[in-house]
Scaffold this active site. Structure first.
Site, PDB file in Angstrom:
ATOM      1  N   GLU A 223      -0.530 -39.522 -82.285  1.00 34.42           N
ATOM      2  CA  GLU A 223      -1.573 -38.830 -81.506  1.00 34.42           C
ATOM      3  C   GLU A 223      -0.815 -37.971 -80.478  1.00 34.42           C
ATOM      4  O   GLU A 223      -0.732 -36.759 -80.640  1.00 34.42           O
ATOM      5  CB  GLU A 223      -2.503 -39.835 -80.824  1.00 34.42           C
ATOM      6  CG  GLU A 223      -3.632 -39.184 -80.025  1.00 34.42           C
ATOM      7  CD  GLU A 223      -4.393 -40.185 -79.123  1.00 34.42           C
ATOM      8  OE1 GLU A 223      -3.863 -41.265 -78.790  1.00 34.42           O
ATOM      9  OE2 GLU A 223      -5.524 -39.838 -78.695  1.00 34.42           O
TER      10      GLU A 223
ATOM     11  N   HIS B  31     -12.943 -47.870 -78.872  1.00 38.64           N
ATOM     12  CA  HIS B  31     -12.513 -48.664 -77.712  1.00 38.64           C
ATOM     13  C   HIS B  31     -13.754 -49.139 -76.980  1.00 38.64           C
ATOM     14  O   HIS B  31     -14.602 -48.322 -76.610  1.00 38.64           O
ATOM     15  CB  HIS B  31     -11.636 -47.827 -76.784  1.00 38.64           C
ATOM     16  CG  HIS B  31     -10.369 -47.363 -77.426  1.00 38.64           C
ATOM     17  ND1 HIS B  31      -9.165 -48.020 -77.262  1.00 38.64           N
ATOM     18  CD2 HIS B  31     -10.118 -46.329 -78.263  1.00 38.64           C
ATOM     19  CE1 HIS B  31      -8.233 -47.383 -77.951  1.00 38.64           C
ATOM     20  NE2 HIS B  31      -8.780 -46.357 -78.577  1.00 38.64           N
TER      21      HIS B  31
HETATM   22  N1  ADE Z   1      -7.349 -45.800 -75.168  1.00 36.10           N
HETATM   23  C1  ADE Z   1      -8.570 -45.317 -75.241  1.00 36.10           C
HETATM   24  N2  ADE Z   1      -8.583 -44.169 -75.948  1.00 36.10           N
HETATM   25  C2  ADE Z   1      -7.310 -43.917 -76.321  1.00 36.10           C
HETATM   26  C3  ADE Z   1      -6.681 -42.897 -77.054  1.00 36.10           C
HETATM   27  N3  ADE Z   1      -7.352 -41.861 -77.571  1.00 36.10           N
HETATM   28  N4  ADE Z   1      -5.360 -42.971 -77.219  1.00 36.10           N
HETATM   29  C4  ADE Z   1      -4.677 -44.003 -76.700  1.00 36.10           C
HETATM   30  N5  ADE Z   1      -5.229 -44.980 -76.001  1.00 36.10           N
HETATM   31  C5  ADE Z   1      -6.537 -44.947 -75.803  1.00 36.10           C
HETATM   32 ZN    ZN Z   2      -8.002 -44.832 -79.689  1.00 36.91          ZN
END
Ligand code: ADE
Ligand code: ZN
Length: 331
Positions: free
Chosen positions: A198, A17
């Site tokens: 996640e 990101h």
């Molecule tokens: N934005 C930045 N890092 C993230 C992550 N690990 N999961 C979801 N959105 C994100």
């Molecule tokens: Zn991410």
């Protein structure tokens, strides 16, 4: 005997990101220049301070408050790529959110993108690292904002903006709520990825494939909880952008040895390794390789195979892929 030199290998990173890669000192400097008080988002040792995933996202967004224009993103891009290159990353794909780059306005987005690409060209000449952009919408900003992000992506789809995806809070809404945006991006020729598996379970990974038609999944690791889904991922050749250090810091797994990346790989799933938001998670690509080497005894051949998968799954054009392949083979 663990191979201690794996950290030196050339690397491909698919899941980074852009704002999440901002060093805390960089954000503090911008806050100082703009006279914005961001002291609440830092620990006394200078690192980012957050308790859990939801708090991480709010600290991330607070840091973005000082990334106010194209010039800030030009400086950010140079800082991020210098750090990636220092970690021997030769090719990187970065997630860029129009929400943080002009608020979803296409003309403003073009200005931000021009500055980012300019810096990427400079970094390629200076540090030898190649960057491509994947436009991302932010899930907890909702489907309407995502449509604006998708339109920005569609308008700038090409050799440099090569993909579309979604990050943000996976516990808010459903993957299917964003189908319009993913269809729009696909029709513009963009390749697709989304965060799933996640903080959502295996069903979010299934939804990502069925409802959004993605070919890569950000994280995806919780697919391991469903053996049928693991088979499906392997059969379909879906690539997981796995970020083990991020998962450990955000509490999905207690340590690298408990992380499912090795089990997924051994089940035939195409896994790759990335850092996600490296300074937030106190990691780098070199550290990810070192920790995987220690946890699973992965050596140079394992990492070469991992990089070959990552390069195959990269959203770049074939000429770029060939160029990067040469860099991987003859570092
Ligand atoms: N934005 C930045 N890092 C993230 C992550 N690990 N999961 C979801 N959105 C994100
Ligand atoms: Zn991410």
């Amino acid at each position: 005997m663990p191979d201690r030199n794996v950290a030196d290998l050339p690397k491909v990173e698919l899941h980074l990101h852009h704002e999440g890669a901002a060093p805390p000192g960089f954000i503090r400097q911008l806050a100082h220049e703009k006279k914005v008080d961001l002291s609440g988002i830092f620990r006394p040792d200078g690192s980012y301070d957050f308790r859990d995933f939801a708090h991480f996202l709010s600290v991330y967004e607070a840091a973005c408050e000082v990334l106010t224009g194209p010039e800030e993103f030009r400086r950010l891009t140079l800082a991020v790529l210098e750090e990636s290159a220092a970690n021997d990353v030769v090719y990187s794909e970065t997630f860029l959110s129009p929400d943080f780059c002009g608020g979803g306005d296409v003309a403003a987005w073009r200005d931000y993108l021009a500055a980012i690409q300019d810096a990427a060209d400079e970094a390629e000449a200076k540090f030898g690292i190649t960057l491509r952009g994947v436009v991302t919408c932010v899930r907890h900003f909702g489907p309407e904002k995502a449509k604006a992000a998708a339109l920005c992506a569609a308008e700038t789809s090409g050799d440099w903006i090569t993909g579309f995806g979604m990050g943000g809070n996976e516990t808010v809404g459903m993957q299917g709520d964003f189908a319009w945006s993913f269809d729009c991006a696909r029709e513009a020729g963009l390749r697709l990825t989304t965060h799933a598996g996640e903080f959502g379970g295996p069903e979010s990974v299934r939804d990502a494939i069925r409802k959004l038609g993605v070919e890569r999944i950000g994280h995806g690791v919780r697919a391991v909880e469903d053996p049928d889904l693991v088979h499906e991922l392997a059969d379909r050749g879906i690539t997981l952008e796995v970020c083990p250090g991020s998962n450990v810091v955000l509490g999905l797994y207690p340590d690298f040895s408990s992380h499912p990346i090795a089990r997924l790989r051994d089940a035939g799933v195409r896994v790759t390794v990335s850092t996600d938001d490296p300074p937030f998670f106190h990691t780098t690509m070199r550290r990810e390789y070192e920790m995987l080497n220690r946890a699973f005894d992965w050596g140079a051949e394992d990492f070469a195979a991992l990089n070959a998968i990552a390069l195959d799954a990269a959203f770049c054009d074939e000429d770029t892929r060939e160029r990067v392949k040469t860099r991987l083979e003859k570092p």
